[in-house]
Motif scaffolding. Structure first.
Motif, PDB file in Angstrom:
ATOM      1  N   SER A  14     -17.123 -11.616 -51.509  1.00 25.98           N
ATOM      2  CA  SER A  14     -18.298 -11.424 -50.669  1.00 25.98           C
ATOM      3  C   SER A  14     -19.064 -12.734 -50.498  1.00 25.98           C
ATOM      4  CB  SER A  14     -19.201 -10.355 -51.288  1.00 25.98           C
ATOM      5  OG  SER A  14     -20.361 -10.184 -50.525  1.00 25.98           O
ATOM      6  N   ARG A  15     -19.208 -13.481 -51.574  1.00 21.15           N
ATOM      7  CA  ARG A  15     -19.916 -14.764 -51.507  1.00 21.15           C
ATOM      8  C   ARG A  15     -19.123 -15.779 -50.675  1.00 21.15           C
ATOM      9  NH1 ARG A  15     -23.879 -17.779 -50.694  1.00 21.15           N
ATOM     10  NH2 ARG A  15     -24.247 -19.520 -52.077  1.00 21.15           N
ATOM     11  N   VAL A  16     -17.796 -15.780 -50.800  1.00 15.39           N
ATOM     12  CA  VAL A  16     -16.953 -16.657 -49.977  1.00 15.39           C
ATOM     13  C   VAL A  16     -17.177 -16.333 -48.499  1.00 15.39           C
ATOM     14  CG1 VAL A  16     -14.553 -17.156 -49.295  1.00 15.39           C
ATOM     15  CG2 VAL A  16     -15.198 -17.174 -51.711  1.00 15.39           C
ATOM     16  N   ARG A  17     -17.166 -15.051 -48.157  1.00 16.51           N
ATOM     17  CA  ARG A  17     -17.419 -14.641 -46.764  1.00 16.51           C
ATOM     18  C   ARG A  17     -18.782 -15.150 -46.282  1.00 16.51           C
ATOM     19  NH1 ARG A  17     -13.980 -10.900 -44.555  1.00 16.51           N
ATOM     20  NH2 ARG A  17     -12.768  -9.655 -46.009  1.00 16.51           N
ATOM     21  N   GLU A  18     -19.780 -15.012 -47.128  1.00 19.90           N
ATOM     22  CA  GLU A  18     -21.137 -15.436 -46.773  1.00 19.90           C
ATOM     23  C   GLU A  18     -21.191 -16.950 -46.543  1.00 19.90           C
ATOM     24  OE1 GLU A  18     -25.272 -15.867 -49.208  1.00 19.90           O
ATOM     25  OE2 GLU A  18     -24.183 -13.978 -49.459  1.00 19.90           O
ATOM     26  N   VAL A  19     -20.640 -17.710 -47.476  1.00 23.35           N
ATOM     27  CA  VAL A  19     -20.677 -19.173 -47.396  1.00 23.35           C
ATOM     28  C   VAL A  19     -19.912 -19.676 -46.175  1.00 23.35           C
ATOM     29  CG1 VAL A  19     -19.835 -21.278 -48.535  1.00 23.35           C
ATOM     30  CG2 VAL A  19     -21.054 -19.529 -49.866  1.00 23.35           C
ATOM     31  N   GLU A  22     -21.452 -18.812 -42.657  1.00 21.52           N
ATOM     32  CA  GLU A  22     -22.508 -19.721 -42.205  1.00 21.52           C
ATOM     33  C   GLU A  22     -21.918 -20.848 -41.365  1.00 21.52           C
ATOM     34  OE1 GLU A  22     -24.325 -20.978 -45.839  1.00 21.52           O
ATOM     35  OE2 GLU A  22     -25.183 -19.005 -46.236  1.00 21.52           O
ATOM     36  N   LEU A  23     -20.702 -21.248 -41.685  1.00 18.76           N
ATOM     37  CA  LEU A  23     -20.034 -22.332 -40.968  1.00 18.76           C
ATOM     38  C   LEU A  23     -19.241 -21.831 -39.766  1.00 18.76           C
ATOM     39  CD1 LEU A  23     -18.991 -25.309 -40.809  1.00 18.76           C
ATOM     40  CD2 LEU A  23     -17.159 -24.592 -42.367  1.00 18.76           C
ATOM     41  N   LEU A  24     -18.483 -20.749 -39.959  1.00 16.40           N
ATOM     42  CA  LEU A  24     -17.504 -20.317 -38.966  1.00 16.40           C
ATOM     43  C   LEU A  24     -17.879 -19.075 -38.178  1.00 16.40           C
ATOM     44  CD1 LEU A  24     -14.401 -20.980 -41.210  1.00 16.40           C
ATOM     45  CD2 LEU A  24     -15.190 -22.390 -39.304  1.00 16.40           C
ATOM     46  N   GLY A  25     -18.979 -18.437 -38.521  1.00 16.95           N
ATOM     47  CA  GLY A  25     -19.448 -17.298 -37.751  1.00 16.95           C
ATOM     48  C   GLY A  25     -18.906 -15.955 -38.190  1.00 16.95           C
ATOM     49  N   ASP A  26     -19.136 -14.964 -37.329  1.00 12.71           N
ATOM     50  CA  ASP A  26     -18.822 -13.575 -37.644  1.00 12.71           C
ATOM     51  C   ASP A  26     -17.342 -13.301 -37.842  1.00 12.71           C
ATOM     52  OD1 ASP A  26     -21.461 -12.823 -37.673  1.00 12.71           O
ATOM     53  OD2 ASP A  26     -21.484 -12.268 -35.554  1.00 12.71           O
ATOM     54  N   ARG A  29     -16.596 -12.873 -41.391  1.00 10.68           N
ATOM     55  CA  ARG A  29     -17.102 -11.625 -41.972  1.00 10.68           C
ATOM     56  C   ARG A  29     -16.221 -10.427 -41.632  1.00 10.68           C
ATOM     57  NH1 ARG A  29     -21.660 -14.605 -40.269  1.00 10.68           N
ATOM     58  NH2 ARG A  29     -22.911 -15.289 -42.036  1.00 10.68           N
ATOM     59  N   SER A  30     -15.539 -10.484 -40.487  1.00  7.72           N
ATOM     60  CA  SER A  30     -14.700  -9.354 -40.078  1.00  7.72           C
ATOM     61  C   SER A  30     -13.215  -9.566 -40.363  1.00  7.72           C
ATOM     62  CB  SER A  30     -14.907  -9.069 -38.586  1.00  7.72           C
ATOM     63  OG  SER A  30     -14.496 -10.185 -37.814  1.00  7.72           O
ATOM     64  N   ALA A  31     -12.821 -10.764 -40.774  1.00  8.46           N
ATOM     65  CA  ALA A  31     -11.401 -11.043 -41.043  1.00  8.46           C
ATOM     66  C   ALA A  31     -10.937 -10.269 -42.270  1.00  8.46           C
ATOM     67  CB  ALA A  31     -11.191 -12.539 -41.274  1.00  8.46           C
ATOM     68  N   ALA A  40      -7.082 -15.424 -37.560  1.00  9.14           N
ATOM     69  CA  ALA A  40      -8.346 -14.699 -37.377  1.00  9.14           C
ATOM     70  C   ALA A  40      -9.370 -15.508 -36.585  1.00  9.14           C
ATOM     71  CB  ALA A  40      -8.935 -14.322 -38.736  1.00  9.14           C
ATOM     72  N   LEU A  41      -9.371 -16.829 -36.783  1.00  8.28           N
ATOM     73  CA  LEU A  41     -10.411 -17.669 -36.190  1.00  8.28           C
ATOM     74  C   LEU A  41      -9.906 -18.582 -35.083  1.00  8.28           C
ATOM     75  CD1 LEU A  41     -12.182 -18.690 -39.500  1.00  8.28           C
ATOM     76  CD2 LEU A  41     -12.826 -16.857 -37.933  1.00  8.28           C
ATOM     77  N   GLY A  42      -8.596 -18.675 -34.935  1.00 11.53           N
ATOM     78  CA  GLY A  42      -8.027 -19.520 -33.885  1.00 11.53           C
ATOM     79  C   GLY A  42      -8.428 -20.973 -34.042  1.00 11.53           C
ATOM     80  N   ASP A  43      -8.857 -21.567 -32.949  1.00 11.08           N
ATOM     81  CA  ASP A  43      -9.201 -22.994 -32.927  1.00 11.08           C
ATOM     82  C   ASP A  43     -10.406 -23.344 -33.798  1.00 11.08           C
ATOM     83  OD1 ASP A  43      -7.123 -23.409 -31.186  1.00 11.08           O
ATOM     84  OD2 ASP A  43      -8.388 -23.427 -29.389  1.00 11.08           O
ATOM     85  N   ARG A  44     -11.198 -22.364 -34.180  1.00 10.29           N
ATOM     86  CA  ARG A  44     -12.363 -22.650 -35.021  1.00 10.29           C
ATOM     87  C   ARG A  44     -11.953 -23.053 -36.437  1.00 10.29           C
ATOM     88  NH1 ARG A  44     -15.903 -17.598 -34.864  1.00 10.29           N
ATOM     89  NH2 ARG A  44     -13.862 -16.684 -34.596  1.00 10.29           N
ATOM     90  N   TYR A  45     -10.724 -22.704 -36.847  1.00  9.78           N
ATOM     91  CA  TYR A  45     -10.259 -23.066 -38.188  1.00  9.78           C
ATOM     92  C   TYR A  45      -9.171 -24.125 -38.076  1.00  9.78           C
ATOM     93  CZ  TYR A  45      -9.439 -22.557 -43.177  1.00  9.78           C
ATOM     94  OH  TYR A  45      -9.342 -22.793 -44.532  1.00  9.78           O
TER      95      TYR A  45
END
Length: 100
Positions: A14-19, A22-26, A29-31, A40-45
């Motif tokens: 849960s903390r990893v998702r939160e941290v 903050e950088l990569l967006g929602d 949180r839904s991955a 899950a994040l495509g070009d954002r990762y």
């Protein structure tokens, strides 16, 4: 001997998702826990985002990622693997203390 307590795996995840959220967006949180972040994040990762994730995880959990000793590409590929990695590092710190 350290008095550091290690959170439960679910708390770490849960903390990893939160941290990382903050950088990569929602998308973080839904991955799914075992879903590849590149999927899950495509070009954002991309590689730069992955490096920023490592830095944020280090700061948030008070751990150090060794790019030589740790298989960072594997450990930072999914949220579950990141949480497992963090959990292992926190357990090591709790047992060994901070000899840094």
């Amino acid at each position: 001997m350290s008095s550091r307590t290690v959170p439960a795996f679910d708390e770490t995840l849960s903390r990893v998702r939160e941290v990382l959220g903050e950088l990569l967006g929602d998308g973080v949180r839904s991955a799914g826990q075992d879903e590849e972040l590149t999927r899950a994040l495509g070009d954002r990762y991309d590689s730069l985002a992955a490096l920023e994730c490592v830095s944020r995880v280090e700061n948030a959990f008070g751990i150090e990622v060794d790019f030589v000793a740790h298989d960072v590409r594997y450990s930072f590929a999914t949220l579950g693997r990141i949480a497992e990695f963090v959990q292992g590092e926190l357990e090591d710190l709790a047992v060994l203390g901070n000899s840094g």
